[in-house]
Write an enzyme that holds these catalytic residues in place. Structure first.
Site, PDB file in Angstrom:
ATOM      1  CG  ASP A 164      -0.313   0.359   2.461  1.00 37.39           C
ATOM      2  OD1 ASP A 164      -0.983   0.350   3.481  1.00 37.39           O
ATOM      3  OD2 ASP A 164       0.884   0.676   2.432  1.00 37.39           O
ATOM      4  CB  CYS A 224      -7.208 -28.833  12.090  1.00 38.69           C
ATOM      5  SG  CYS A 224      -7.882 -27.213  12.493  1.00 38.69           S
ATOM      6  CG  ASP A 262      -5.917  -5.457   2.543  1.00 33.76           C
ATOM      7  OD1 ASP A 262      -6.536  -4.628   1.843  1.00 33.76           O
ATOM      8  OD2 ASP A 262      -5.487  -5.209   3.691  1.00 33.76           O
ATOM      9  CB  CYS A 322      -4.766 -26.123   8.681  1.00 38.58           C
ATOM     10  SG  CYS A 322      -5.017 -25.892  10.456  1.00 38.58           S
ATOM     11  CB  CYS A 332      -9.740 -27.321   9.434  1.00 35.57           C
ATOM     12  SG  CYS A 332      -8.358 -26.344   8.806  1.00 35.57           S
ATOM     13  CG  HIS A 334      -7.660 -22.921  12.040  1.00 35.76           C
ATOM     14  ND1 HIS A 334      -8.180 -24.058  11.458  1.00 35.76           N
ATOM     15  CD2 HIS A 334      -8.725 -22.124  12.320  1.00 35.76           C
ATOM     16  CE1 HIS A 334      -9.501 -23.972  11.404  1.00 35.76           C
ATOM     17  NE2 HIS A 334      -9.857 -22.802  11.919  1.00 35.76           N
TER      18      HIS A 334
HETATM   19  C1  LIG Z   1      -3.060   2.982   0.636  1.00 31.52           C
HETATM   20  N1  LIG Z   1      -4.298   3.709   0.605  1.00 31.52           N
HETATM   21  C2  LIG Z   1      -5.373   3.292   1.266  1.00 31.52           C
HETATM   22  N2  LIG Z   1      -5.294   2.243   2.089  1.00 31.52           N
HETATM   23  C3  LIG Z   1      -6.435   1.871   2.794  1.00 31.52           C
HETATM   24  C4  LIG Z   1      -6.351   0.830   3.716  1.00 31.52           C
HETATM   25  C5  LIG Z   1      -7.500   0.484   4.443  1.00 31.52           C
HETATM   26  N3  LIG Z   1      -7.693  -0.429   5.438  1.00 31.52           N
HETATM   27  C6  LIG Z   1      -8.984  -0.285   5.816  1.00 31.52           C
HETATM   28  N4  LIG Z   1      -9.597  -0.959   6.809  1.00 31.52           N
HETATM   29  C7  LIG Z   1      -8.842  -1.858   7.640  1.00 31.52           C
HETATM   30  N5  LIG Z   1      -9.638   0.656   5.088  1.00 31.52           N
HETATM   31  C8  LIG Z   1      -8.726   1.169   4.226  1.00 31.52           C
HETATM   32  C9  LIG Z   1      -8.815   2.201   3.286  1.00 31.52           C
HETATM   33  C10 LIG Z   1      -7.654   2.558   2.580  1.00 31.52           C
HETATM   34  C11 LIG Z   1      -7.682   3.663   1.651  1.00 31.52           C
HETATM   35  O1  LIG Z   1      -8.714   4.320   1.432  1.00 31.52           O
HETATM   36  N6  LIG Z   1      -6.520   4.004   1.020  1.00 31.52           N
HETATM   37 ZN   LIG Z   2      -7.294 -25.813  10.766  1.00 29.66          ZN
END
Ligand SMILES: CNc1nc2cc3nc(NC)[nH]c3cc2c(=O)[nH]1
Ligand SMILES: [Zn+2]
Length: 379
Positions: free
Chosen positions: A96, A316, A273, A313, A311, A342
């Site tokens: 990111d 488990c 993610d 894994c 599971c 897990h």
């Molecule tokens: C790298 N830019 C960027 N990362 C994010 C990571 C995030 N992680 C969450 N929740 C855990 N919301 C998110 C929004 C953004 C987002 O609007 N922009």
């Molecule tokens: Zn497992």
């Protein structure tokens, strides 16, 4: 640009939804989509080795630019030959851009159109993150997929704030795109634009249309999973995903509970993610086919069954709830490792079943079974 046409192949569109099954072709391997990406914040998925990540089926992992820029420094990672060599993970990596962490971790932030001035949460040292700096750091880290430097506002935010933020994110995306083209690795690193716009459909449209002018290799839906109710998350997806090009991968940032994964895939999201599955594992909560259970609880002190009998894994196959509870209670690292293994295995198998349901046009049945709690995880 022509260079990225075909890197994402949509192989099947599910008959009753916007869901699609496909493949991402990267220099470090092919990724089946829809995919859940484990988070390796500081160049490691906490408690696990790359070998164990492969064993649970992980294909692509995330790392955070903000953290690696501060420690050990992207120059150190570059000197090691890049993030893949540094952490000995030979599969695809997505980094990111630091935007989100700067807003959620750093202190004394000052946001101007140039970038974000902040003090490190580690030692208070002052730093300036600009779109160009974020692109340079991500180039040096060497991930296969890199993210634009954007501004993610907390929820809720006033419409005028969100509008100004969308336009700033657009200007920053233009600067990221230019740097990536002129001083980055545009043939080997896929740059994703990040759509902002809060919970305002017309601002989501404004953001999506502005980013498409730049024809990114992929697009992320940002500004979600920031404390809004799940109903808002889903409503924003309904308004935003159809605006994104169908032939490019769509990445929903920060979402990873099984119910939201299912709703996002239904609406045409290809990548997600979340730190939740690994973070909750370390605190002793695991997904099972009968629902979540917190194995630290006294109820499991003499429960000699596996975390999940269904599971396959390593945890488990060899260990019991009672033993893992014991390890967690006495703070033996093996405990967190087993619950993490897990949870990642469970999510990977959930994604396999989800992809199969998409390919076989069975998503409505899969969703109904999921919400009845039959053989699926209760998110
Ligand atoms: C790298 N830019 C960027 N990362 C994010 C990571 C995030 N992680 C969450 N929740 C855990 N919301 C998110 C929004 C953004 C987002 O609007 N922009
Ligand atoms: Zn497992």
């Amino acid at each position: 640009m022509a260079g990225w046409d075909g890197w994402f192949v949509v192989e099947h569109r599910e008959a009753h939804s916007q869901a699609r099954a496909g493949r991402l072709v990267t220099p470090h391997g092919v990724v089946e989509t829809p995919v859940f990406m484990p988070v390796g914040t500081q160049a490691a998925v906490k408690t696990l080795s790359p070998h164990e990540l492969r064993a649970v089926g992980a294909e692509i992992i995330l790392s955070n630019t903000y953290h690696l820029y501060l420690r050990p420094g992207s120059d150190v990672v570059a000197a090691a030959g890049g993030l893949h060599r540094f952490m000995a993970w030979d599969g695809p990596i997505l980094t990111d851009s630091g935007g989100f962490q700067v807003f959620s971790l750093a202190s004394l932030r000052q946001v101007t159109d140039d970038g974000v001035r902040f003090r490190s949460h580690l030692d208070g040292s002052e730093h300036l993150f600009t779109p160009e700096r974020s692109m340079a750091v991500q180039r040096d880290l060497g991930a296969d997929i890199i993210m634009c430097f954007d501004e993610c506002l907390a929820y809720p935010a006033r419409r005028d704030e969100v509008e100004a933020s969308v336009d700033r994110t657009t200007r920053w995306a233009q600067r990221c795109h230019r740097f990536w083209q002129e001083e980055g690795n545009p043939e080997r690193q896929a740059l994703f634009g990040i759509v902002q716009g809060g919970a305002y459909p017309e601002l989501r449209r404004r953001s999506a249309e502005a980013l498409q002018e730049l024809d990114f290799p992929g697009y992320a839906v940002g500004g979600l999973s920031v404390g809004e109710p799940a109903g808002v998350t889903v409503a924003v997806l309904d308004a935003t995903v159809p605006l994104l090009p169908a032939d490019r991968p769509r990445y929903l940032m920060g979402v990873g509970t099984p119910d939201l994964i299912l709703e996002a895939v239904w609406r045409g999201i290809d990548m997600m993610d979340c730190v939740l599955p690994t973070r909750m594992a370390r605190h002793g909560t695991v997904y099972t086919s009968e629902g979540k259970l917190t194995v630290r609880n006294a109820a499991f002190a003499r429960d000699f069954r596996p975390l999940d009998p269904a599971c396959d894994c390593y945890a488990c196959r060899h260990f019991t709830r009672a033993y893992i509870r014991h390890l967690l209670k006495v703070n033996e690292t093996l405990g967190m490792r087993l619950t993490t293994l897990h949870n990642l295995r469970y999510l990977h198998r959930f994604m396999e079943r989800l992809r199969q349901a998409v390919r076989e046009d069975r998503l409505p049945e899969f969703r109904a079974a999921f919400y009845r709690g039959e053989g699926a995880v209760l998110g």
